[in-house]
Design a protein around this motif. Structure first.
Motif, PDB file in Angstrom:
ATOM      1  N   ARG A   1       0.841  -1.192   0.000  1.00 16.40           N
ATOM      2  CA  ARG A   1       0.000   0.000   0.000  1.00 16.40           C
ATOM      3  C   ARG A   1       0.882   1.250   0.000  1.00 16.40           C
ATOM      4  NH1 ARG A   1      -4.471   1.776   4.375  1.00 16.40           N
ATOM      5  NH2 ARG A   1      -5.656   3.037   2.926  1.00 16.40           N
ATOM      6  N   ASP A   2       0.439   2.294  -0.700  1.00 15.11           N
ATOM      7  CA  ASP A   2       1.116   3.585  -0.837  1.00 15.11           C
ATOM      8  C   ASP A   2       2.344   3.546  -1.739  1.00 15.11           C
ATOM      9  OD1 ASP A   2      -0.763   4.924   0.793  1.00 15.11           O
ATOM     10  OD2 ASP A   2       0.323   4.302   2.595  1.00 15.11           O
ATOM     11  N   LYS A   3       2.619   2.410  -2.366  1.00 15.13           N
ATOM     12  CA  LYS A   3       3.736   2.301  -3.301  1.00 15.13           C
ATOM     13  C   LYS A   3       3.393   3.065  -4.578  1.00 15.13           C
ATOM     14  CE  LYS A   3       7.518   0.310  -4.912  1.00 15.13           C
ATOM     15  NZ  LYS A   3       8.810   0.675  -4.393  1.00 15.13           N
ATOM     16  N   GLU A   4       4.334   3.881  -5.075  1.00  9.36           N
ATOM     17  CA  GLU A   4       4.099   4.590  -6.334  1.00  9.36           C
ATOM     18  C   GLU A   4       4.441   3.664  -7.499  1.00  9.36           C
ATOM     19  OE1 GLU A   4       6.149   8.297  -8.330  1.00  9.36           O
ATOM     20  OE2 GLU A   4       4.697   8.934  -6.793  1.00  9.36           O
ATOM     21  N   VAL A   5       3.551   3.621  -8.487  1.00  8.99           N
ATOM     22  CA  VAL A   5       3.708   2.755  -9.654  1.00  8.99           C
ATOM     23  C   VAL A   5       3.347   3.546 -10.912  1.00  8.99           C
ATOM     24  CG1 VAL A   5       3.150   0.670  -8.330  1.00  8.99           C
ATOM     25  CG2 VAL A   5       1.333   1.872  -9.558  1.00  8.99           C
ATOM     26  N   THR A   6       3.661   2.960 -12.052  1.00 12.87           N
ATOM     27  CA  THR A   6       3.237   3.506 -13.334  1.00 12.87           C
ATOM     28  C   THR A   6       2.297   2.499 -13.968  1.00 12.87           C
ATOM     29  OG1 THR A   6       5.331   4.651 -13.632  1.00 12.87           O
ATOM     30  CG2 THR A   6       4.020   4.283 -15.614  1.00 12.87           C
TER      31      THR A   6
ATOM     32  N   GLY B   1      -3.611  -0.137 -22.138  1.00  6.60           N
ATOM     33  CA  GLY B   1      -3.628  -0.665 -23.498  1.00  6.60           C
ATOM     34  C   GLY B   1      -2.545  -1.718 -23.627  1.00  6.60           C
ATOM     35  N   GLU B   2      -2.692  -2.572 -24.615  1.00 10.48           N
ATOM     36  CA  GLU B   2      -1.735  -3.666 -24.786  1.00 10.48           C
ATOM     37  C   GLU B   2      -0.310  -3.150 -24.982  1.00 10.48           C
ATOM     38  OE1 GLU B   2      -1.312  -7.892 -27.158  1.00 10.48           O
ATOM     39  OE2 GLU B   2      -2.960  -6.540 -27.643  1.00 10.48           O
ATOM     40  N   PHE B   3      -0.181  -1.997 -25.639  1.00  9.00           N
ATOM     41  CA  PHE B   3       1.134  -1.414 -25.883  1.00  9.00           C
ATOM     42  C   PHE B   3       1.254  -0.028 -25.262  1.00  9.00           C
ATOM     43  CE2 PHE B   3       0.050  -4.266 -29.407  1.00  9.00           C
ATOM     44  CZ  PHE B   3       1.041  -5.211 -29.242  1.00  9.00           C
ATOM     45  N   GLY B   4       0.404   0.268 -24.282  1.00  8.30           N
ATOM     46  CA  GLY B   4       0.417   1.573 -23.637  1.00  8.30           C
ATOM     47  C   GLY B   4      -0.165   2.677 -24.501  1.00  8.30           C
ATOM     48  N   GLU B   5      -0.920   2.284 -25.538  1.00  5.64           N
ATOM     49  CA  GLU B   5      -1.426   3.265 -26.500  1.00  5.64           C
ATOM     50  C   GLU B   5      -2.458   4.238 -25.932  1.00  5.64           C
ATOM     51  OE1 GLU B   5      -3.778  -0.575 -27.510  1.00  5.64           O
ATOM     52  OE2 GLU B   5      -1.811  -0.065 -26.763  1.00  5.64           O
ATOM     53  N   TYR B   6      -3.058   3.916 -24.790  1.00  5.59           N
ATOM     54  CA  TYR B   6      -4.056   4.805 -24.203  1.00  5.59           C
ATOM     55  C   TYR B   6      -3.473   5.732 -23.144  1.00  5.59           C
ATOM     56  CZ  TYR B   6      -7.133   1.462 -26.478  1.00  5.59           C
ATOM     57  OH  TYR B   6      -7.743   0.637 -27.385  1.00  5.59           O
ATOM     58  N   GLY B   7      -2.189   5.607 -22.894  1.00  6.14           N
ATOM     59  CA  GLY B   7      -1.542   6.522 -21.974  1.00  6.14           C
ATOM     60  C   GLY B   7      -0.774   5.827 -20.868  1.00  6.14           C
ATOM     61  N   GLU B   8       0.079   6.608 -20.257  1.00  5.56           N
ATOM     62  CA  GLU B   8       0.904   6.162 -19.135  1.00  5.56           C
ATOM     63  C   GLU B   8       0.657   7.120 -17.986  1.00  5.56           C
ATOM     64  OE1 GLU B   8       5.596   6.264 -18.332  1.00  5.56           O
ATOM     65  OE2 GLU B   8       5.001   4.927 -19.963  1.00  5.56           O
ATOM     66  N   PHE B   9       0.337   6.579 -16.813  1.00  5.58           N
ATOM     67  CA  PHE B   9      -0.065   7.402 -15.683  1.00  5.58           C
ATOM     68  C   PHE B   9       0.633   6.939 -14.404  1.00  5.58           C
ATOM     69  CE2 PHE B   9      -3.459   6.950 -18.765  1.00  5.58           C
ATOM     70  CZ  PHE B   9      -3.697   8.276 -19.099  1.00  5.58           C
ATOM     71  N   THR B  10       0.948   7.884 -13.552  1.00  6.11           N
ATOM     72  CA  THR B  10       1.526   7.585 -12.243  1.00  6.11           C
ATOM     73  C   THR B  10       0.388   7.413 -11.244  1.00  6.11           C
ATOM     74  OG1 THR B  10       3.451   8.914 -12.809  1.00  6.11           O
ATOM     75  CG2 THR B  10       3.129   8.403 -10.477  1.00  6.11           C
ATOM     76  N   ALA B  11       0.528   6.418 -10.381  1.00  8.79           N
ATOM     77  CA  ALA B  11      -0.508   6.132  -9.394  1.00  8.79           C
ATOM     78  C   ALA B  11       0.145   5.611  -8.115  1.00  8.79           C
ATOM     79  CB  ALA B  11      -1.483   5.093  -9.949  1.00  8.79           C
ATOM     80  N   THR B  12      -0.637   5.592  -7.048  1.00 11.84           N
ATOM     81  CA  THR B  12      -0.194   4.963  -5.808  1.00 11.84           C
ATOM     82  C   THR B  12      -1.163   3.826  -5.482  1.00 11.84           C
ATOM     83  OG1 THR B  12      -1.438   6.552  -4.472  1.00 11.84           O
ATOM     84  CG2 THR B  12       0.897   7.018  -4.842  1.00 11.84           C
ATOM     85  N   VAL B  13      -0.645   2.803  -4.846  1.00 10.37           N
ATOM     86  CA  VAL B  13      -1.465   1.646  -4.482  1.00 10.37           C
ATOM     87  C   VAL B  13      -2.350   2.034  -3.300  1.00 10.37           C
ATOM     88  CG1 VAL B  13      -1.426  -0.741  -3.657  1.00 10.37           C
ATOM     89  CG2 VAL B  13       0.280   0.036  -5.337  1.00 10.37           C
ATOM     90  N   ALA B  14      -3.658   1.959  -3.503  1.00 12.21           N
ATOM     91  CA  ALA B  14      -4.626   2.260  -2.440  1.00 12.21           C
ATOM     92  C   ALA B  14      -4.906   1.015  -1.612  1.00 12.21           C
ATOM     93  CB  ALA B  14      -5.919   2.803  -3.041  1.00 12.21           C
ATOM     94  N   TRP B  15      -4.955  -0.144  -2.281  1.00 10.85           N
ATOM     95  CA  TRP B  15      -5.188  -1.412  -1.610  1.00 10.85           C
ATOM     96  C   TRP B  15      -4.725  -2.550  -2.508  1.00 10.85           C
ATOM     97  CZ3 TRP B  15      -8.307  -4.536  -4.470  1.00 10.85           C
ATOM     98  CH2 TRP B  15      -9.219  -3.929  -5.333  1.00 10.85           C
ATOM     99  N   CYS B  16      -4.471  -3.679  -1.894  1.00  7.79           N
ATOM    100  CA  CYS B  16      -4.062  -4.878  -2.617  1.00  7.79           C
ATOM    101  C   CYS B  16      -4.697  -6.057  -1.880  1.00  7.79           C
ATOM    102  CB  CYS B  16      -2.535  -4.991  -2.628  1.00  7.79           C
ATOM    103  SG  CYS B  16      -1.911  -6.389  -3.570  1.00  7.79           S
ATOM    104  N   TYR B  17      -5.492  -6.845  -2.595  1.00  5.35           N
ATOM    105  CA  TYR B  17      -6.158  -7.984  -1.981  1.00  5.35           C
ATOM    106  C   TYR B  17      -6.251  -9.115  -2.999  1.00  5.35           C
ATOM    107  CZ  TYR B  17      -9.503 -10.880   0.440  1.00  5.35           C
ATOM    108  OH  TYR B  17     -10.115 -11.948   1.050  1.00  5.35           O
ATOM    109  N   ALA B  18      -5.756 -10.271  -2.621  1.00  2.00           N
ATOM    110  CA  ALA B  18      -5.760 -11.459  -3.494  1.00  2.00           C
ATOM    111  C   ALA B  18      -5.102 -11.103  -4.819  1.00  2.00           C
ATOM    112  CB  ALA B  18      -7.170 -11.999  -3.640  1.00  2.00           C
ATOM    113  N   ASP B  19      -5.835 -11.225  -5.922  1.00  2.00           N
ATOM    114  CA  ASP B  19      -5.280 -10.967  -7.254  1.00  2.00           C
ATOM    115  C   ASP B  19      -5.699  -9.612  -7.806  1.00  2.00           C
ATOM    116  OD1 ASP B  19      -4.073 -13.441  -7.224  1.00  2.00           O
ATOM    117  OD2 ASP B  19      -5.669 -14.431  -8.337  1.00  2.00           O
ATOM    118  N   GLU B  20      -6.096  -8.692  -6.934  1.00  2.00           N
ATOM    119  CA  GLU B  20      -6.543  -7.375  -7.390  1.00  2.00           C
ATOM    120  C   GLU B  20      -5.808  -6.266  -6.655  1.00  2.00           C
ATOM    121  OE1 GLU B  20     -10.965  -7.602  -8.906  1.00  2.00           O
ATOM    122  OE2 GLU B  20     -10.831  -8.124  -6.774  1.00  2.00           O
ATOM    123  N   ILE B  21      -5.642  -5.155  -7.379  1.00  2.00           N
ATOM    124  CA  ILE B  21      -4.990  -3.968  -6.818  1.00  2.00           C
ATOM    125  C   ILE B  21      -5.853  -2.758  -7.151  1.00  2.00           C
ATOM    126  CG2 ILE B  21      -2.968  -2.452  -6.935  1.00  2.00           C
ATOM    127  CD1 ILE B  21      -1.310  -4.882  -7.744  1.00  2.00           C
TER     128      ILE B  21
END
Length: 103
Positions: free
Chosen positions: A53-58, A62-82
């Motif tokens: 949680r709170d880890k900064e990620v990019t 899109g399959e090749f990033g064609e819809y954009g690249e965005f910076t985010a932070t992890v709000a929660w992580c549970y099982a196979d979902e983030i």
């Protein structure tokens, strides 16, 4: 382990249900994922990657990033979902972005 309850996480924007390939980059390492919903404030994705949680990620949408690249932070992580919270508010881009990534 307690069960995840999405109602515990108040949303500032409604989420759009989608199913779009994406890539999450954590500490320079790329991992495939699938976005299952998105809003101007954040996104929910399916991946087998566990992230603190709170880890900064990019996130590259899109399959090749064609819809954009965005910076985010992890709000929660549970099982196979983030749950990610975008660093920048994407309200200005949301209608265009959602039109591209929706079925």
């Amino acid at each position: 382990m307690a069960e995840f309850n999405e109602k515990d996480y108040e949303r500032s924007h409604p989420r759009e249900t989608i199913r779009t390939k994406a890539e999450i980059v954590v500490d320079g390492q790329k991992h495939n994922c699938v976005i299952t919903n998105i809003s101007p404030a954040g996104t929910r994705l399916y991946t087998r990657l566990g992230v603190a949680r709170d880890k900064e990620v990019t996130i590259r949408i899109g399959e090749f990033g064609e819809y954009g690249e965005f910076t985010a932070t992890v709000a929660w992580c549970y099982a196979d979902e983030i749950g990610l919270k975008f660093v920048d508010d994407l309200t200005e881009l949301s209608s265009e972005l959602f039109a591209l990534v929706k079925f």
